[in-house]
Design a protein around this motif. Structure first.
Motif, PDB file in Angstrom:
ATOM      1  N   VAL A 131      39.323  37.328  37.782  1.00 49.41           N
ATOM      2  CA  VAL A 131      39.775  38.044  36.579  1.00 49.41           C
ATOM      3  C   VAL A 131      41.289  38.155  36.566  1.00 49.41           C
ATOM      4  O   VAL A 131      41.938  37.866  35.551  1.00 49.41           O
ATOM      5  N   LEU A 132      41.889  38.545  37.685  1.00 51.40           N
ATOM      6  CA  LEU A 132      43.339  38.687  37.774  1.00 51.40           C
ATOM      7  C   LEU A 132      44.038  37.330  37.645  1.00 51.40           C
ATOM      8  O   LEU A 132      45.109  37.247  37.042  1.00 51.40           O
ATOM      9  N   PHE A 133      43.436  36.286  38.208  1.00 45.40           N
ATOM     10  CA  PHE A 133      44.014  34.933  38.095  1.00 45.40           C
ATOM     11  C   PHE A 133      44.157  34.520  36.642  1.00 45.40           C
ATOM     12  O   PHE A 133      45.149  33.918  36.253  1.00 45.40           O
ATOM     13  N   ASP A 134      43.167  34.825  35.841  1.00 37.26           N
ATOM     14  CA  ASP A 134      43.200  34.431  34.433  1.00 37.26           C
ATOM     15  C   ASP A 134      44.277  35.181  33.649  1.00 37.26           C
ATOM     16  O   ASP A 134      44.760  34.683  32.635  1.00 37.26           O
ATOM     17  N   LYS A 135      44.644  36.370  34.096  1.00 33.19           N
ATOM     18  CA  LYS A 135      45.616  37.197  33.374  1.00 33.19           C
ATOM     19  C   LYS A 135      47.067  36.858  33.724  1.00 33.19           C
ATOM     20  O   LYS A 135      47.962  37.151  32.954  1.00 33.19           O
ATOM     21  N   LEU A 136      47.298  36.298  34.900  1.00 34.35           N
ATOM     22  CA  LEU A 136      48.674  36.025  35.327  1.00 34.35           C
ATOM     23  C   LEU A 136      49.176  34.712  34.731  1.00 34.35           C
ATOM     24  O   LEU A 136      48.518  33.684  34.848  1.00 34.35           O
TER      25      LEU A 136
ATOM     26  N   ALA B 243      50.526  28.679  42.532  1.00 34.41           N
ATOM     27  CA  ALA B 243      51.366  29.791  42.969  1.00 34.41           C
ATOM     28  C   ALA B 243      50.615  31.115  43.035  1.00 34.41           C
ATOM     29  O   ALA B 243      51.115  32.096  43.594  1.00 34.41           O
ATOM     30  N   LEU B 244      49.418  31.156  42.493  1.00 27.95           N
ATOM     31  CA  LEU B 244      48.681  32.429  42.434  1.00 27.95           C
ATOM     32  C   LEU B 244      48.412  33.057  43.800  1.00 27.95           C
ATOM     33  O   LEU B 244      48.525  34.279  43.934  1.00 27.95           O
ATOM     34  N   PRO B 245      48.045  32.282  44.834  1.00 24.54           N
ATOM     35  CA  PRO B 245      47.839  32.933  46.136  1.00 24.54           C
ATOM     36  C   PRO B 245      49.064  33.688  46.637  1.00 24.54           C
ATOM     37  O   PRO B 245      48.940  34.736  47.273  1.00 24.54           O
ATOM     38  N   PHE B 246      50.247  33.198  46.327  1.00 23.22           N
ATOM     39  CA  PHE B 246      51.463  33.902  46.748  1.00 23.22           C
ATOM     40  C   PHE B 246      51.609  35.237  46.025  1.00 23.22           C
ATOM     41  O   PHE B 246      52.054  36.222  46.601  1.00 23.22           O
ATOM     42  N   PHE B 247      51.236  35.267  44.761  1.00 26.96           N
ATOM     43  CA  PHE B 247      51.345  36.509  43.990  1.00 26.96           C
ATOM     44  C   PHE B 247      50.304  37.551  44.407  1.00 26.96           C
ATOM     45  O   PHE B 247      50.452  38.723  44.101  1.00 26.96           O
ATOM     46  N   ILE B 248      49.270  37.113  45.089  1.00 22.44           N
ATOM     47  CA  ILE B 248      48.239  38.052  45.554  1.00 22.44           C
ATOM     48  C   ILE B 248      48.399  38.337  47.039  1.00 22.44           C
ATOM     49  O   ILE B 248      48.401  39.495  47.463  1.00 22.44           O
ATOM     50  N   CYS B 249      48.566  37.309  47.843  1.00 24.94           N
ATOM     51  CA  CYS B 249      48.579  37.480  49.302  1.00 24.94           C
ATOM     52  C   CYS B 249      49.816  38.225  49.808  1.00 24.94           C
ATOM     53  O   CYS B 249      49.715  39.033  50.730  1.00 24.94           O
ATOM     54  N   ILE B 250      50.972  37.949  49.231  1.00 25.30           N
ATOM     55  CA  ILE B 250      52.195  38.599  49.729  1.00 25.30           C
ATOM     56  C   ILE B 250      52.180  40.111  49.477  1.00 25.30           C
ATOM     57  O   ILE B 250      52.389  40.889  50.423  1.00 25.30           O
TER      58      ILE B 250
END
Length: 172
Positions: free
Chosen positions: A38-43, A49-56
Motif C-alpha cells: 500500500v505504501l509503495f503505491d503511494k510514494l 529506490a523504494l527499499p531505501f525509503f522504507i529500510c533506512i
C-alpha cells in the motif's frame, strides 16, 4: 471439583492464547502488506529506490528501540535455552518482543514471524503455567478469585516448578 475447574480454566485460557497468537500473526501480515504494498503505491519514486525509503528510516527506529529496550525479540534458541536452564521464560517483557517484532518485520527484516511469536506464545503459556501451579498447590485458594490475573512472585517462589505437576508418583 477443583480439577474440573482447573481443566476449564486451562482450556479457556489456552483458547485465548491461541487466538492471541493467531491475531499477532495476522497483524504481522497486515503491517507487512501495508508497508510494502500500500505504501509503495503511494510514494512517487521509482520502485528500485523504494527499499531505501522504507529500510533506512525503519533501521534508525529499530536501532533506537534496541538501544533503549534491549535485543528483542529473542530468537527461538534463546527462548529454548531460557526454558531449559531456568525452567521458564520471563513473560513480563512481552511488549518488547511485540513492538520490536512488528517493527522489524514491517521494515523487511528477515527474522521471521516465528521468533517474536515464539516469545509471545511461550510467555503466555508460562504465565498460564504459573497460574495453574498457584491453583494446584494452594490449599486455601478462593474460587471466587479464580479468574484474577495477578500472580504474586512471592507465592510462586514458594511453589514447586510447574514440571513437577507431571512427574509420576513413585510407589514403594
Amino acid at each position: 471439583m477443583k480439577k474440573l475447574n482447573i481443566f476449564y480454566y486451562a482450556t479457556i485460557w489456552g483458547f485465548i492464547i491461541g487466538i492471541c497468537c493467531a491475531t499477532y500473526l495476522n497483524l504481522i501480515n497486515f503491517i507487512i502488506n501495508f508497508v510494502w504494498h500500500v505504501l509503495f503505491d503511494k510514494l512517487p519514486v521509482p520502485s528500485q529506490a523504494l527499499p531505501f525509503f522504507i529500510c533506512i528510516p525503519f533501521g534508525f527506529i529499530i536501532g533506537i528501540l534496541i538501544k533503549r529496550l534491549g535485543s528483542y525479540p529473542l530468537t527461538i534458541e534463546e527462548v529454548l535455552m531460557s526454558v531449559k536452564q531456568e525452567g521458564k521464560i520471563n513473560y513480563h517483557n512481552w511488549w518488547k518482543s511485540l513492538t520490536l517484532g512488528l517493527i522489524s518485520l514491517a521494515a523487511g527484516g528477515s527474522i521471521g514471524p516465528e521468533a517474536s511469536t515464539t516469545v509471545l506464545g511461550s510467555g503466555m503459556v508460562n504465565w498460564l503455567g504459573d497460574r495453574l501451579r498457584l491453583i494446584a498447590y494452594s490449599s486455601d485458594w478462593k474460587w471466587n478469585h479464580f479468574w484474577d490475573t495477578i500472580v504474586s512472585k512471592k507465592q510462586l517462589k514458594k511453589l514447586p516448578k510447574f514440571s513437577s505437576l507431571f512427574k509420576p508418583e513413585l510407589s514403594n
